[in-house]
Design a protein around this motif. Structure first.
Motif, short mmCIF file in Angstrom:
data_model
loop_
_atom_site.label_atom_id
_atom_site.label_comp_id
_atom_site.label_asym_id
_atom_site.label_seq_id
_atom_site.Cartn_x
_atom_site.Cartn_y
_atom_site.Cartn_z
N VAL A 17 0.84 -1.20 0.00
CA VAL A 17 0.00 0.00 0.00
C VAL A 17 0.88 1.25 0.00
CG1 VAL A 17 -1.70 1.31 1.34
CG2 VAL A 17 -1.96 -1.17 1.07
N GLY A 20 2.09 2.60 -3.38
CA GLY A 20 1.08 3.39 -4.10
C GLY A 20 0.86 4.75 -3.47
N GLN A 21 0.83 4.80 -2.15
CA GLN A 21 0.66 6.08 -1.46
C GLN A 21 1.82 7.01 -1.77
OE1 GLN A 21 0.34 4.41 2.52
NE2 GLN A 21 -1.73 5.26 2.69
N GLY A 23 3.86 6.92 -4.32
CA GLY A 23 3.81 7.30 -5.72
C GLY A 23 2.79 8.40 -5.97
N ALA A 24 1.62 8.28 -5.34
CA ALA A 24 0.58 9.32 -5.49
C ALA A 24 1.05 10.63 -4.86
CB ALA A 24 -0.72 8.85 -4.84
N GLN A 86 10.19 3.41 -4.45
CA GLN A 86 8.72 3.51 -4.44
C GLN A 86 8.27 4.78 -5.15
OE1 GLN A 86 7.85 3.45 -0.27
NE2 GLN A 86 7.73 1.22 -0.17
N ALA A 90 7.64 2.52 -8.74
CA ALA A 90 6.46 1.69 -8.49
C ALA A 90 5.29 2.02 -9.42
CB ALA A 90 6.02 1.80 -7.02
N ARG A 91 4.98 3.29 -9.60
CA ARG A 91 3.85 3.66 -10.46
C ARG A 91 4.09 3.24 -11.91
NH1 ARG A 91 2.58 8.93 -11.36
NH2 ARG A 91 4.67 9.57 -10.78
N GLY A 94 4.02 -0.87 -11.89
CA GLY A 94 2.85 -1.47 -11.26
C GLY A 94 3.19 -2.06 -9.90
N ALA A 95 2.17 -2.19 -9.07
CA ALA A 95 2.35 -2.66 -7.70
C ALA A 95 2.85 -4.10 -7.64
CB ALA A 95 1.04 -2.53 -6.92
#
Length: 147
Positions: A17, A20-21, A23-24, A86, A90-91, A94-95
């Protein structure tokens, strides 16, 4: 002892998780390294709060600090490298491929660290089963990454 395994499983979920966090966060802030500083501040705050609440936070004595092997001081740098990966990778991949490669590289490296007893680990021989498990993980990552 089972609760320790549950904690590790939760950490694995958090790792997936978090990628993704982070990366966002990097995308939203427009500059990945700024996001890295936010992540580092959050990490430090979490450790500080848990340390204070548990009563297990203390500064080392000079004697303790001098006994630490030189290479042990660089764990935070390696952690920073993971966060940078990350943020930057990562983005794009993909995860599943990201975390699969991260975990598999860790397991394969751990087999070597255990076998030779490097960096403070007890020696655990690289048995055929351990090596086979590492190879199966490599195969699994190849399947996940190419699908």
């Amino acid at each position: 002892m089972w609760y320790l395994y549950c904690l590790v499983l939760l950490a694995g979920v958090a790792n997936a998780v978090q990628a993704g966090q982070n990366g966002a966060l990097a995308k939203s802030l427009g500059w990945s390294l700024s996001a890295g500083l936010v992540v580092a501040a959050g990490t430090a705050t979490c450790i500080l709060v848990v340390g204070l609440l548990s009563g297990r936070l203390s500064l080392p004595t000079m004697a303790q600090a001098l006994e630490v092997p030189w290479w042990a001081w660089f764990g935070g740098v390696l952690g920073g490298g993971i966060v940078l990966a990350q943020l930057l990778v990562a983005r794009q991949i993909g995860a599943a491929p990201f975390l699969g490669m991260l975990v598999t590289a860790g397991v394969v490296t751990s087999i070597l660290l255990d076998h030779f007893g490097w960096i403070g680990f007890e020696r655990h021989p690289a048995t055929v089963w351990r090596i086979l498990g590492g190879l199966l993980m490599i195969g699994g990552v190849a399947l996940v990454a190419t699908s």
